[in-house]
Design a protein around this motif. Structure first.
Motif, PDB file in Angstrom:
ATOM      1  N   GLY A  96     -21.238 -33.523  72.155  1.00 20.66           N
ATOM      2  CA  GLY A  96     -22.284 -34.468  71.797  1.00 20.66           C
ATOM      3  C   GLY A  96     -22.926 -35.199  72.957  1.00 20.66           C
ATOM      4  N   ILE A  97     -22.730 -34.725  74.172  1.00 19.98           N
ATOM      5  CA  ILE A  97     -23.308 -35.361  75.359  1.00 19.98           C
ATOM      6  C   ILE A  97     -24.670 -34.725  75.641  1.00 19.98           C
ATOM      7  CG2 ILE A  97     -23.002 -35.846  77.833  1.00 19.98           C
ATOM      8  CD1 ILE A  97     -20.837 -37.129  75.997  1.00 19.98           C
ATOM      9  N   ASP A  98     -25.698 -35.557  75.819  1.00 18.40           N
ATOM     10  CA  ASP A  98     -27.021 -35.061  76.200  1.00 18.40           C
ATOM     11  C   ASP A  98     -27.000 -34.676  77.668  1.00 18.40           C
ATOM     12  OD1 ASP A  98     -28.211 -35.479  73.685  1.00 18.40           O
ATOM     13  OD2 ASP A  98     -28.636 -37.573  74.171  1.00 18.40           O
ATOM     14  N   VAL A  99     -27.448 -33.462  77.960  1.00 19.47           N
ATOM     15  CA  VAL A  99     -27.483 -32.959  79.328  1.00 19.47           C
ATOM     16  C   VAL A  99     -28.904 -32.469  79.616  1.00 19.47           C
ATOM     17  CG1 VAL A  99     -26.466 -31.335  80.974  1.00 19.47           C
ATOM     18  CG2 VAL A  99     -25.070 -32.236  79.100  1.00 19.47           C
ATOM     19  N   GLU A 100     -29.411 -32.830  80.784  1.00 22.83           N
ATOM     20  CA  GLU A 100     -30.748 -32.398  81.169  1.00 22.83           C
ATOM     21  C   GLU A 100     -30.780 -30.891  81.391  1.00 22.83           C
ATOM     22  OE1 GLU A 100     -32.067 -34.578  84.624  1.00 22.83           O
ATOM     23  OE2 GLU A 100     -31.903 -36.512  83.592  1.00 22.83           O
ATOM     24  N   PRO A 101     -31.969 -30.286  81.372  1.00 22.16           N
ATOM     25  CA  PRO A 101     -32.081 -28.862  81.691  1.00 22.16           C
ATOM     26  C   PRO A 101     -31.544 -28.583  83.099  1.00 22.16           C
ATOM     27  CG  PRO A 101     -34.122 -29.674  80.736  1.00 22.16           C
ATOM     28  CD  PRO A 101     -33.257 -30.880  80.994  1.00 22.16           C
ATOM     29  N   ILE A 102     -31.007 -27.392  83.278  1.00 16.46           N
ATOM     30  CA  ILE A 102     -30.482 -26.980  84.585  1.00 16.46           C
ATOM     31  C   ILE A 102     -31.649 -26.738  85.536  1.00 16.46           C
ATOM     32  CG2 ILE A 102     -29.242 -25.144  85.812  1.00 16.46           C
ATOM     33  CD1 ILE A 102     -27.522 -24.841  83.252  1.00 16.46           C
ATOM     34  N   ARG A 103     -31.483 -27.236  86.757  1.00 17.26           N
ATOM     35  CA  ARG A 103     -32.483 -27.035  87.807  1.00 17.26           C
ATOM     36  C   ARG A 103     -31.825 -26.332  88.987  1.00 17.26           C
ATOM     37  NH1 ARG A 103     -34.461 -32.981  88.799  1.00 17.26           N
ATOM     38  NH2 ARG A 103     -32.647 -33.632  87.621  1.00 17.26           N
ATOM     39  N   VAL A 104     -32.621 -25.912  89.954  1.00 12.21           N
ATOM     40  CA  VAL A 104     -32.119 -25.285  91.170  1.00 12.21           C
ATOM     41  C   VAL A 104     -32.558 -26.134  92.353  1.00 12.21           C
ATOM     42  CG1 VAL A 104     -32.188 -23.232  92.637  1.00 12.21           C
ATOM     43  CG2 VAL A 104     -32.170 -22.977  90.144  1.00 12.21           C
ATOM     44  N   ASP A 105     -31.585 -26.507  93.199  1.00 15.51           N
ATOM     45  CA  ASP A 105     -31.858 -27.285  94.404  1.00 15.51           C
ATOM     46  C   ASP A 105     -32.708 -26.433  95.342  1.00 15.51           C
ATOM     47  OD1 ASP A 105     -31.618 -28.392  97.068  1.00 15.51           O
ATOM     48  OD2 ASP A 105     -29.865 -29.526  96.375  1.00 15.51           O
ATOM     49  N   GLU A 106     -33.906 -26.908  95.647  1.00 11.85           N
ATOM     50  CA  GLU A 106     -34.819 -26.115  96.474  1.00 11.85           C
ATOM     51  C   GLU A 106     -34.332 -25.934  97.904  1.00 11.85           C
ATOM     52  OE1 GLU A 106     -38.055 -29.460  97.817  1.00 11.85           O
ATOM     53  OE2 GLU A 106     -38.185 -28.706  95.771  1.00 11.85           O
ATOM     54  N   LEU A 107     -33.420 -26.793  98.346  1.00 12.48           N
ATOM     55  CA  LEU A 107     -32.907 -26.668  99.714  1.00 12.48           C
ATOM     56  C   LEU A 107     -31.708 -25.740  99.811  1.00 12.48           C
ATOM     57  CD1 LEU A 107     -33.163 -30.408 100.816  1.00 12.48           C
ATOM     58  CD2 LEU A 107     -34.753 -28.536 101.324  1.00 12.48           C
ATOM     59  N   THR A 108     -30.835 -25.745  98.792  1.00  9.47           N
ATOM     60  CA  THR A 108     -29.603 -24.956  98.863  1.00  9.47           C
ATOM     61  C   THR A 108     -29.594 -23.740  97.939  1.00  9.47           C
ATOM     62  OG1 THR A 108     -28.486 -26.195  97.119  1.00  9.47           O
ATOM     63  CG2 THR A 108     -28.283 -27.053  99.380  1.00  9.47           C
ATOM     64  N   GLY A 109     -30.491 -23.730  96.960  1.00  9.64           N
ATOM     65  CA  GLY A 109     -30.494 -22.641  95.976  1.00  9.64           C
ATOM     66  C   GLY A 109     -29.407 -22.783  94.926  1.00  9.64           C
ATOM     67  N   LYS A 110     -28.690 -23.928  94.902  1.00  8.75           N
ATOM     68  CA  LYS A 110     -27.589 -24.154  93.959  1.00  8.75           C
ATOM     69  C   LYS A 110     -28.118 -24.764  92.659  1.00  8.75           C
ATOM     70  CE  LYS A 110     -24.333 -23.336  97.066  1.00  8.75           C
ATOM     71  NZ  LYS A 110     -23.137 -22.600  96.965  1.00  8.75           N
ATOM     72  N   LYS A 111     -27.454 -24.435  91.548  1.00  9.99           N
ATOM     73  CA  LYS A 111     -27.810 -24.994  90.240  1.00  9.99           C
ATOM     74  C   LYS A 111     -27.190 -26.380  90.086  1.00  9.99           C
ATOM     75  CE  LYS A 111     -27.873 -20.462  88.110  1.00  9.99           C
ATOM     76  NZ  LYS A 111     -27.207 -19.565  87.160  1.00  9.99           N
ATOM     77  N   PHE A 112     -27.911 -27.253  89.368  1.00  8.62           N
ATOM     78  CA  PHE A 112     -27.399 -28.585  89.089  1.00  8.62           C
ATOM     79  C   PHE A 112     -28.061 -29.130  87.833  1.00  8.62           C
ATOM     80  CE2 PHE A 112     -31.206 -29.360  91.504  1.00  8.62           C
ATOM     81  CZ  PHE A 112     -31.733 -30.550  91.030  1.00  8.62           C
TER      82      PHE A 112
END
Length: 132
Positions: A96-112
């Motif tokens: 039941g926790i609201d989580v934002e859409p997954i994005r990709v760090d433009e500097l590292t290419g990592k998901k967050f």
């Protein structure tokens, strides 16, 4: 000065039992020690995030609100490394926790992605594969 690593992050919750349940039952932190300080009418809960990394969760009567958005000065957010942002996001949403859409760090290419604790403290999940 020779800093070795970050030891802990201290958080003050507005509702101790609600915050304790969130950090222990939702995020899976392990209780190290819980102390009630009668003279302060305050709890201090030491939580292990992972070996060597801790959160100190405090309760105080009537703590003042702290602005966090938009981009308030001070602590911006607390980030947790996870193996899979997708799996962790799904686990939080199932609770039941609201989580934002997954994005990709433009500097590292990592998901967050971001979500919040019961008091609105911004928390981040940052993908870090084994061995990174």
């Amino acid at each position: 000065m020779n800093l070795k690593r970050m030891h802990h992050v201290a958080i003050i919750g507005s509702n101790y039992e609600r915050s304790k349940a969130f950090y222990v039952n939702v995020l899976g932190c392990k209780i190290i020690e819980e102390t009630y300080r009668k003279e302060r009418d305050s709890y201090k809960l030491d939580l292990e995030v992972a070996p060597g990394y801790q959160i100190e969760l405090f309760s105080f009567p009537n703590p003042p609100q702290r602005p966090s958005r938009p981009e308030a000065c001070g602590l911006r957010h607390l980030a947790f490394a996870v193996e899979s942002v997708e799996n962790s996001k799904r686990e939080l949403e199932q609770q039941g926790i609201d989580v934002e859409p997954i994005r990709v760090d433009e500097l590292t290419g990592k998901k967050f992605t971001f979500f919040a604790d019961p008091d609105g403290l911004p928390l981040e999940l940052y993908e870090e594969k084994e061995g990174e």
